[in-house]
Design a protein around this motif. Structure first.
Motif, mmCIF file in Angstrom:
data_model
loop_
_atom_site.group_PDB
_atom_site.id
_atom_site.type_symbol
_atom_site.label_atom_id
_atom_site.label_comp_id
_atom_site.label_asym_id
_atom_site.label_seq_id
_atom_site.Cartn_x
_atom_site.Cartn_y
_atom_site.Cartn_z
ATOM 1 N N GLU A 211 47.041 36.251 29.110
ATOM 2 C CA GLU A 211 45.887 36.377 30.122
ATOM 3 C C GLU A 211 46.146 37.810 30.737
ATOM 4 O O GLU A 211 45.116 38.245 31.220
ATOM 5 N N VAL A 214 44.535 40.325 28.384
ATOM 6 C CA VAL A 214 43.319 40.277 28.552
ATOM 7 C C VAL A 214 42.688 40.865 29.833
ATOM 8 O O VAL A 214 41.880 41.692 29.724
ATOM 9 N N SER A 227 33.676 42.149 23.295
ATOM 10 C CA SER A 227 33.479 40.871 22.677
ATOM 11 C C SER A 227 34.667 40.148 22.502
ATOM 12 O O SER A 227 35.641 40.734 22.646
ATOM 13 N N ARG A 228 34.697 38.785 22.163
ATOM 14 C CA ARG A 228 35.924 38.119 21.972
ATOM 15 C C ARG A 228 36.536 38.640 20.636
ATOM 16 O O ARG A 228 37.746 38.767 20.685
ATOM 17 N N GLU A 229 36.055 39.124 19.645
ATOM 18 C CA GLU A 229 36.624 39.825 18.693
ATOM 19 C C GLU A 229 37.242 41.004 18.938
ATOM 20 O O GLU A 229 38.512 41.331 18.526
ATOM 21 N N GLN A 230 36.787 41.890 19.891
ATOM 22 C CA GLN A 230 37.447 43.006 20.477
ATOM 23 C C GLN A 230 38.762 42.417 21.233
ATOM 24 O O GLN A 230 39.748 43.239 21.202
ATOM 25 N N LEU A 231 38.379 41.520 22.139
ATOM 26 C CA LEU A 231 39.477 41.229 22.730
ATOM 27 C C LEU A 231 40.638 40.611 21.987
ATOM 28 O O LEU A 231 42.028 40.950 22.168
ATOM 29 N N THR A 232 40.380 39.999 20.993
ATOM 30 C CA THR A 232 41.549 39.370 19.819
ATOM 31 C C THR A 232 42.379 40.550 19.459
ATOM 32 O O THR A 232 43.494 40.608 19.255
ATOM 33 N N ARG A 239 42.665 39.402 13.754
ATOM 34 C CA ARG A 239 41.168 39.009 14.154
ATOM 35 C C ARG A 239 40.788 37.721 14.579
ATOM 36 O O ARG A 239 42.021 36.816 14.764
ATOM 37 N N LEU A 240 39.922 37.529 15.166
ATOM 38 C CA LEU A 240 39.501 36.335 15.930
ATOM 39 C C LEU A 240 39.592 35.160 14.805
ATOM 40 O O LEU A 240 38.980 35.270 13.869
ATOM 41 N N ASP A 244 40.822 30.368 18.468
ATOM 42 C CA ASP A 244 40.959 31.239 19.426
ATOM 43 C C ASP A 244 39.787 30.742 20.452
ATOM 44 O O ASP A 244 38.733 30.076 20.355
#
Length: 244
Positions: A211, A214, A227-232, A239-240, A244
């Motif tokens: 957290e 993030v 995006s969630r993919e970029q965050l992951t 990769r996402l 997740d």
């Protein structure tokens, strides 16, 4: 007249396919290696990362898996310490500078999820759960209570090392960046990288390691949709996935 065998007669410009390419073209004793392999040599795992001799704690009750983890980490240049139970985990972490712990959930003396929560409450280190419990619910609970990653058994040793390195790089536990800012502010929220704490309007926010990272990524890109993919990729180094 002298008759020569037909095999020795070659027309001008004709190449004997059975003889292979001319020796001068491939070099004497030089193996035929595809061009892609020449350009992209594969280095051994222990040479691919320069931060060696880092202490890593392994908590695993299965002797064969514990041995595999210790061997894998040792060959990668780390110094693993292995424990078969959770009884001495807190004391061991308090006595040594361990930036990361591999933790099994099915321990004989304590539930791994409870131990994960206890470690997170006392230590700001990376936690990777390695467990045979691959159910999505277990994965989600493990990550929510403080684990930085969840690896289901059976696992690939090189993938395990790669995930560990990705987490440690993003946690700034190894190879900290010179000149890195000690603090970042975005509105009422502040992140302190020295103490790895977060505050909002002066009140401390209790965050897990994931957290915290993030929030760091988002605060570095205020006003930008991430995006969630970029965050992951930026936080976990992979990769996402559907979990997740």
């Amino acid at each position: 007249k002298v008759r020569l065998p037909m095999a020795s007669i070659r027309r001008r410009g004709q190449v004997d396919r059975r003889a292979g390419p001319p020796r001068a073209a491939r070099g004497i004793g030089e193996p035929q290696v595809p061009q892609r392999a020449r350009l992209c040599p594969v280095l051994p795992v222990h040479q691919a990362f320069e931060n060696q001799h880092v202490l890593v704690l392994v908590v695993e009750d299965d002797a064969s898996i514990r041995k595999l983890l210790v061997q894998t980490l040792s060959e990668a240049g780390y110094q693993p310490t292995a424990l078969p139970t959770g009884a001495l985990v807190v004391e061991t972490l308090a006595a040594g500078a361990f930036p990361l712990v591999f933790l099994d959930l099915n321990l004989p003396d304590e539930d791994g999820l409870t131990l994960t929560r206890r470690i997170r409450e006392r230590f700001d280190i990376a936690i990777i759960i390695v467990s045979g419990r691959g159910d999505p619910t277990d994965r989600v609970i493990g990550l929510e209570i403080g684990a930085d990653d969840y690896i289901a058994k059976p696992f690939l040793p090189r993938e395990l090392v790669a995930r560990m390195r990705a987490i440690m790089r993003r946690s700034m536990l190894l190879d900290p960046q010179p000149g890195r800012r000690e603090r970042i502010d975005a509105g009422p929220v502040s992140l302190n990288f020295g103490s790895r704490t977060a505050t909002a309007k002066g009140q401390t926010i209790n965050l897990t390691g994931v957290e915290f990272r993030v929030l760091e990524v988002l605060m570095h890109q205020v006003g930008v949709v991430v995006s969630r993919e970029q965050l992951t990729r930026q936080v976990l180094g992979r990769r996402l996935t559907p979990y997740d």
